[in-house]
Design an enzyme around this catalytic site. Structure first.
Site, short mmCIF file in Angstrom:
data_model
loop_
_atom_site.label_atom_id
_atom_site.label_comp_id
_atom_site.label_asym_id
_atom_site.label_seq_id
_atom_site.Cartn_x
_atom_site.Cartn_y
_atom_site.Cartn_z
N HIS A 58 0.80 -1.05 0.13
CA HIS A 58 0.08 0.09 -0.24
C HIS A 58 0.95 1.22 0.12
CE1 HIS A 58 -3.36 -2.50 1.88
NE2 HIS A 58 -3.40 -2.61 0.63
N PHE A 103 4.43 0.29 4.86
CA PHE A 103 4.96 -1.09 5.79
C PHE A 103 3.99 -2.18 5.40
CE2 PHE A 103 5.56 2.64 8.48
CZ PHE A 103 6.74 3.31 7.87
N HIS A 104 3.24 -2.57 4.23
CA HIS A 104 2.30 -3.51 4.06
C HIS A 104 2.71 -4.53 2.89
CE1 HIS A 104 -1.10 -1.14 6.14
NE2 HIS A 104 -0.18 -1.54 6.83
N PRO A 105 4.10 -4.98 2.74
CA PRO A 105 4.27 -5.76 2.02
C PRO A 105 3.93 -7.32 1.72
CG PRO A 105 6.28 -5.59 3.23
CD PRO A 105 5.24 -4.58 3.78
#
Length: 543
Positions: A302, A476-478
């Site tokens: 995101h 920080f949403h890999p």
């Protein structure tokens, strides 16, 4: 690997879990519940024995700190005007749940029903909801969507800000309704985020799942254990090679090895083990154990765009922190009452909305914050302000994460490939337009909001897209780099039971398994995946 020549035999276990992050903590708990099964957990980071892992506002000090963060960086991003981004990942038991935003968010029912429609039976909303509920410890009375008594604590925030209440009123004036709960399957609307905290302290996966069971004699946790590869013999995972304190160890497995190192490191470990695109592995000088071209592909994240608005006549964290007396009181308030700004998650109010009418469900998520800064890890601005961080929940851009060399100590090559599709670029422009429409509503007028970033000079679609490229950064949403999928999909590394196709005794259970990113913060969906994955492993072991 910098280590001694001789290999130390570290023993044989029923399960080896690589990574004690959000997923690994759940797996350690569930797999070791059977006293007849031995479980070894290998974590590259350390223990959570630093105060800022436990005070919620500690993310301000943990992100970008070598003690807490692996300090990864992306390659220069073409879609972000060539910028290189910091890519934080937690370097501690609990993983990124020890440094993240603490937001409890499941996503939308349509996310999981979409997974099922891809051919992944057992992954629809009705299938996964029981796994969310199994470990939930929600402060609210139990109902169809919440439970109490589990390991994963969920509470409301312990501080409110007048500016955030006004933002919710403004969003309502712009046509976005107020809702009480984001976690019922449809999150469109505005609400205060629910957070993973207990009485004003961060509740990480380590605190909830791992530390309470470390006394089990069949569970062994090793920290500062840097895994080099999974040992594969005759098409089966037979153990793990790792380095600890300069000594090379080999741990053997009777049952299964599980990679739970996250969407950045799990694909790298597969490639170091010889599992990946054969041509890529050969270029790196890694012997090929299995040609699996999907390893490291399908990276989704995101991208947050962070407009900043100056305000007057209303408190914000910027102005409170600048006052020495108020700053001192923050510490007193927290120490005595577990209240105040030190209990704050980075974002308190969320808004889920559609960037255009044709979207079936909300495709934008706002994280409204009563503060502003140039980037995480730097100080707050000296003026009163709020940030209207907005992200595209379902990006169509796809990136990659790969091993950069055969050296296990080398950082991975991370290429998110943000804003690489026409759709994502349009959503970015439309999100900035919607932000301006919300801020222009009457409930905010008394605070005289002034657009500091990107600034009113950005007017045309081209100028707004350029502003998005300048302001955009990871939230920080890999996910998605070792995705599961049906048998006929060549890019699907895993089957629906999270087993690596073509290698026996090896699974991946973490955020990397997602075929498509969920419509919200990804930590609790990752914990659900681990809950469901552990149940699958236990069931399969009985067959």
């Amino acid at each position: 690997m910098a280590a001694q020549q001789a290999e130390d035999d570290f023993g044989t276990y029923d399960y080896i879990v690589v990574g004690a992050g959000s997923a690994g903590c759940v797996l350690a708990n569930r797999l070791s519940a059977d006293p007849t099964k031995s479980v070894l957990v290998l974590e590259g980071g350390g223990r959570d024995n630093w105060i800022w892992f436990h005070i919620p506002a500690g993310y301000l000090f943990a992100i970008g700190n070598l003690r807490a963060d692996w300090m990864f960086e992306t390659a220069p991003e073409p879609g972000l005007n060539g910028r290189t981004l910091a890519y934080p990942r937690g370097k501690v038991i609990g993983g990124s749940s020890a440094i993240n935003a603490m937001i409890y968010m499941r996503g939308q029912a349509a996310d999981y029903d979409g997974w099922r429609q891809l051919g992944l039976e057992g992954w629809g909303w009705d299938d996964v909801l029981p796994h969310f509920l199994k470990h939930e410890d929600h402060i609210a009375p139990p109902n169809a969507f919440h439970r109490a008594g589990g390991e994963w604590r969920v509470e409301p925030p312990r501080i409110r800000w007048a500016i955030l209440d006004a933002i919710r009123d403004a969003a309502e004036a712009a046509g976005i309704r107020k809702i009480p709960d984001f976690n019922t399957g449809d999150n469109e609307g505005s609400s205060y985020f629910q957070v993973n905290q207990r009485r004003g302290r961060r509740w990480s996966a380590a605190r909830g799942f791992l530390k309470p069971v470390l006394g089990r004699p069949n569970l062994r946790l090793e920290t500062h254990a840097h895994v080099a590869r999974v040992v594969i013999e005759d098409g089966r995972a037979t153990g793990v090679e790792f380095e600890q304190n300069g000594i090379r160890h080999v741990a053997h497995v009777r049952g299964e090895v599980v990679l739970s190192a996250g969407a950045v490191v799990s694909p790298k470990l597969l490639e170091l083990s010889g599992i990946g695109d054969a041509a890529r592995l050969q270029r790196l000088g890694i012997p090929v154990a299995l040609h699996a071209p999907g390893v490291g592909e399908n990276l989704q994240d995101h991208l947050q765009i962070r407009p900043v608005y100056k305000v007057t006549g209303v408190p914000t964290l910027n102005t409170a922190y600048a006052n020495l007396f108020k700053r001192a009181w923050m510490g007193v308030d927290y120490a005595l009452f577990r209240n105040g700004p030190l209990t704050m998650a980075p974002s308190q109010v969320g808004v889920f909305a559609k960037s255009a009418p044709h979207y079936a469900t909300a495709n934008l998520e706002y994280h409204f914050q009563p503060l502003s800064l140039t980037k995480w890890g730097e100080g707050l601005h000296k003026f009163g302000a709020f940030t209207a961080s907005v992200c595209n929940l379902r990006p169509s851009s796809r990136g990659s994460v790969h091993a950069a060399s055969a050296d296990p100590a080398a950082a991975p090559d991370i290429r998110p490939n943000y804003l690489s599709t026409d759709e994502d670029r349009q959503v970015a422009v439309d999100s900035l337009k919607l932000t301006r429409r919300i801020v222009a509503q009457a409930p905010l007028a008394r605070f005289k909001p002034e657009e500091h970033l990107p600034g009113r000079s950005a007017r045309t679609d081209e100028e707004l897209l350029d502003a998005a490229s300048d302001l955009g950064t990871t939230i920080f949403h890999p996910v998605g780099t070792v995705r599961m999928g049906p048998d006929h999909e060549t890019g699907a590394v895993l089957d629906a039971r999270l087993r690596v196709r073509g290698i026996r005794g090896l699974r991946v259970i973490d955020a990397s398994v997602m075929p498509r990113i969920t419509s919200g913060n990804t930590n609790s969906p990752t914990i659900m995946i681990a809950e469901k994955g552990a149940a699958m492993m236990i069931a399969d072991a009985k067959r």
